[in-house]
Every structure is written in C-alpha cells, then in structure tokens.
Design a protein around this motif. Structure first.
Motif, PDB file in Angstrom:
ATOM      1  N   GLU A  20      23.239  23.512 174.489  1.00 48.19           N
ATOM      2  CA  GLU A  20      22.947  22.386 173.607  1.00 48.19           C
ATOM      3  C   GLU A  20      24.225  21.999 172.888  1.00 48.19           C
ATOM      4  O   GLU A  20      24.922  22.844 172.328  1.00 48.19           O
TER       5      GLU A  20
ATOM      6  N   GLU B 181      26.736  30.376 169.063  1.00 44.01           N
ATOM      7  CA  GLU B 181      27.231  29.068 168.659  1.00 44.01           C
ATOM      8  C   GLU B 181      28.749  29.105 168.636  1.00 44.01           C
ATOM      9  O   GLU B 181      29.349  30.023 168.071  1.00 44.01           O
TER      10      GLU B 181
ATOM     11  N   ARG C 159      25.712  25.311 171.370  1.00 40.53           N
ATOM     12  CA  ARG C 159      24.768  26.418 171.181  1.00 40.53           C
ATOM     13  C   ARG C 159      24.312  26.890 172.563  1.00 40.53           C
ATOM     14  O   ARG C 159      23.765  26.104 173.349  1.00 40.53           O
TER      15      ARG C 159
ATOM     16  N   HIS D 121      21.894  29.435 174.760  1.00 35.42           N
ATOM     17  CA  HIS D 121      20.730  30.315 174.777  1.00 35.42           C
ATOM     18  C   HIS D 121      20.759  31.073 176.102  1.00 35.42           C
ATOM     19  O   HIS D 121      20.637  30.470 177.174  1.00 35.42           O
TER      20      HIS D 121
ATOM     21  N   THR E  82      19.204  34.093 178.514  1.00 37.01           N
ATOM     22  CA  THR E  82      17.983  34.869 178.745  1.00 37.01           C
ATOM     23  C   THR E  82      18.178  35.790 179.933  1.00 37.01           C
ATOM     24  O   THR E  82      18.456  35.328 181.050  1.00 37.01           O
TER      25      THR E  82
ATOM     26  N   LYS F  45      21.501  34.124 171.287  1.00 35.85           N
ATOM     27  CA  LYS F  45      21.867  32.779 170.863  1.00 35.85           C
ATOM     28  C   LYS F  45      23.298  32.841 170.353  1.00 35.85           C
ATOM     29  O   LYS F  45      23.620  33.646 169.485  1.00 35.85           O
TER      30      LYS F  45
ATOM     31  N   CYS G 204      20.883  30.350 181.478  1.00 38.25           N
ATOM     32  CA  CYS G 204      21.665  29.804 180.371  1.00 38.25           C
ATOM     33  C   CYS G 204      21.276  28.359 180.117  1.00 38.25           C
ATOM     34  O   CYS G 204      21.254  27.541 181.046  1.00 38.25           O
ATOM     35  N   SER G 205      20.935  28.044 178.880  1.00 37.83           N
ATOM     36  CA  SER G 205      20.747  26.654 178.491  1.00 37.83           C
ATOM     37  C   SER G 205      21.769  26.330 177.413  1.00 37.83           C
ATOM     38  O   SER G 205      22.101  27.184 176.578  1.00 37.83           O
TER      39      SER G 205
ATOM     40  N   ALA H   1      17.866  38.545 175.160  1.00 36.82           N
ATOM     41  CA  ALA H   1      18.134  37.173 174.741  1.00 36.82           C
ATOM     42  C   ALA H   1      19.282  37.138 173.744  1.00 36.82           C
ATOM     43  O   ALA H   1      19.419  38.036 172.912  1.00 36.82           O
TER      44      ALA H   1
END
Length: 413
Positions: free
Chosen positions: A324, A288, A220, A222, A224, A286, A321-322, A284
C-alpha cells in the motif's frame, strides 16, 4: 532597529509555558492532534494572537490564520508559520519556534512602528506530525489540494475514529471544501524552524537558508506466511514472515545506499510481528518504509529496487505480500528570490549564513503548491529533535526571529 524590539524574555517564557501544555510533563512534550493538550495549546495561542491585535480565522480542520491587516488588504498577503502539535515524547522547539517566533516577529514589527502594505498572516497548521492519522502535514496537504477531500474523509486513527469525528470534537463543523486554497492565495511563505540536524551548530553558522526540501514516499507492506510451533516445523518447511521482512528491511537500506544520490535516505520505521510469541513461527508482518530525496529520479530508482527485491524475497520464501502506498510527494525547490532575500537580510544583520537542503519535510513542502517559499533554519543542540532534550538557545532563536521580521517587512512593503 526591528531586532531591538524583539522581547526575547517574553518569547522564551512563552516557549516554556507552551511546553507545559502537554499530555506528559516536561521535559517530554506530547500534543497529538485534537487531544485535550492540543486543544488547550490552541486556545492558549489564540489568546496571544488576540493580545497582539491579530484577527483570527480557523478553517474546517483547524488550520489557524492570525492576520495583521495591511494598508492594501486586496493584495495577496505574506505568510509565515509552522505547527504546535508534537509527537509523543518530543521536545518544545520543533514547530513552536516557527509559530511563536512568527508571532514575536510581528510584535517586533509593530513595536518598531512599521505598518505593512500587504497583510501578514501567521499560520498555525493542523497536524504537521503524522501521529493521529499516519499522514504528515495534514493541514497543508489539504490546503494545497495534495490530499483530495474524499481521501481525507476516509482517514481513521488506530481506534477507527475518523477526521470528521475529531474535527467535530474540536468544534470545526464547516464544509471541508473550505480548507482548499487557490494557488496565489499568498504572495510568499517563509517558515522559521530549528534545523533538526547538526550542521549549523557544528560549523558555527547562525542562519541556514533552505534551497530545497526533500520529499517522502512511504509504503506499507503486509506479509503473510505460515505460523507453526517453533519446535515442530523444520527449517526447510518454514514460511517465516519475519525473516522475509528482515530481508526486505536490508534491501531498503541497500537501495538507499546504491541509489546514486548521497541524499537518498530510507527507513523501516514500523515492523509489527504476529503472533509475537517466542515459541511460535511469525506468520504475519506489517512494515512501513519511508524513502526520501530531493532528486526524484534517484528516489524512483531506489523505490524500484525496493519493490523488485521485496517481490523476489517473498517469492523465494513463499510469502504473500500486499503493498500500500501511503503517500508519494514531490520535492520542493525554494524560490530563488526569497532565498537571496533571506540571505541578504541575514548578512545585513551581521549573521553568518549557509544555503541548505531540508531533509526533514515541513508544511513548506506543500505551501510551495500555493506560493513561492523558503525556510529559515537556526541551530539546535547536536541536531537533536523529536526528543525531550531538543534545544535551541535564546540567542539562536533571537537571530532567526530577527531575520524573519526583516524578511516579512521587505515582502510586505
């Protein structure tokens, strides 16, 4: 013969009846974990198991075990099964053929006069589909210990309701530690399933015998950036999160194509943009990503390419960028003896066979942590699945049930 004891009219009727237990009417089938429709389907299925004189046990998250007790109950049992939950707007055969077909295989064995030495267990797994919590094969993941209990307790749906809430609503209140089983809990596990691909139908093959199951890594992202008025911010000054995400999605595709393995597949299946207004720069995103292969080295090469290129893209565009990791599972290699047994039983029944890779993953992927496994595939119309026009013919299902019944007989002697 056992095959002569299969009551296909009964099984077809049951598939149709179960298809009508849905949050939406046929042809679309929807049964999300522990929804009202899912609970009605579970109750309906338990009635059929009890009518077949099977003993029932449910664990703390709703995995259901229907057992035909063998002459030597101290031996590790043989197991089969699949799932009854269905993603929104799905069909009536995915998972269902393995559960109701497994029940019919047991009924046919009983009708033939066979009495097993090892017990035979039919398992209906909880939440093979990832719809409620975003994690596929939840029941078998937890059963095999792949998902630690501490992580399972943190799962939440989109409304912030956790696994403990939903299992309690369904009446499952025992300790979740009871879900975990030891390796060797079953002597073998064989899952009957529609192929979910077109190969068997295209080639006129009756039975697919699965040798390997591909496994996913899922991520995933994220992203920004910076929002702003679509007319007021000039192009050199923009940090558009959507454009960064679009480049990453293309990098995902390229990584799969250039991994060095023809079996690598990668999909950007979720792409959510904020604020979602035509006159506002996206700030933003998101995303996956699902990445799969039976070759771990190839999958890891593709993963490395995706992560390296996404970092470069975000740096160049000034995007934070993060990342997960949702899950990173290992592929399963099916037991060679079981593969040969299913193949032999198919040929004895006069059915054509082909050894295959399962590119979709199933509860068998995690059952491989507990016992030797393989899968029996049957053809489905054009390979369609997870859609209302998913279809497998009564004759194809009958052949799959016959092979499963003969396989269970050999394994339970």
């Amino acid at each position: 013969m056992i095959a002569d004891c299969i009551e296909m009219d009964r099984l077809s009727s049951e598939i149709e009846e179960l298809g009508n237990i849905s949050e939406y009417p046929l042809p679309a089938v929807t049964r999300v974990l522990f929804s009202d429709a899912d609970l009605r389907a579970r109750a309906w299925f338990k009635e059929r198991c009890l009518s077949a004189d099977l003993s029932l046990h449910e664990d703390a998250i709703g995995n259901l075990f229907a057992t035909w007790l063998g002459q030597d109950p101290d031996l590790e049992p043989v197991a089969t099964g699949s799932h009854l939950d269905a993603i929104p707007n799905a069909g009536k055969y995915d998972g269902v053929v393995g559960v109701l077909g497994g029940l019919e295989a047991i009924r046919a064995l009983k009708a033939s006069g066979y009495v097993p030495r090892r017990s035979i267990v039919l398992i209906m797994f909880t939440a093979e589909e990832p719809t409620r919590f975003g994690v596929g094969c939840l029941g078998s993941r937890m059963m095999s210990g792949v998902m630690p209990l501490a992580r399972a307790e943190l799962l939440q749906d989109e409304n912030g309701l956790g696994l403990n809430h939903w299992r309690g609503r369904a009446g499952h209140v025992s300790e979740m530690s009871d879900v975990l089983l030891d390796r060797g809990a079953f002597s073998s596990f064989v899952e009957l399933h529609i192929e979910q691909g077109p190969k068997l139908e295209e080639r006129g093959i009756d039975i697919g015998v699965v040798e390997k199951i591909a496994a996913p890594a899922a991520f995933r992202f994220h992203l920004t950036g910076a929002g702003g008025h679509a007319g007021a911010v000039l192009m050199p000054d923009r940090h558009d999160a959507l454009l960064a995400g679009a480049e990453i999605a293309l990098a995902v595709e390229k990584a799969a194509i250039t991994s060095g393995s023809a079996d690598t597949v990668a999909t950007t299946g979720v792409f959510e943009v904020k604020p979602g207004a035509i006159n506002s720069i996206p700030f933003a995103v998101k995303m996956e990503v699902d990445l799969r292969d039976t070759d771990m080295a190839a999958r890891e090469r593709a993963e490395k390419m995706i992560l390296t290129q996404s970092a470069d893209i975000c740096t160049r565009r000034g995007i934070e960028c993060s990342l997960e990791t949702i899950n990173s599972d290992e592929p399963a290699v099916c037991d060679a003896n079981l593969v040969s047994l299913v193949e032999a039983k198919s040929l004895e029944l006069g059915f054509s066979t082909q050894r295959m890779i399962s590119r979709a993953y199933h509860d068998s992927l995690f059952m491989a942590r507990l016992s030797p496994i393989t899968m029996i595939f049957i053809p489905c119309f054009k390979g369609y699945s997870h859609r209302p026009d998913e279809y497998s013919s009564p004759e194809a299902i009958r052949k799959g049930v016959a092979v499963l019944a003969e396989t269970l007989k050999s394994l339970s002697l």
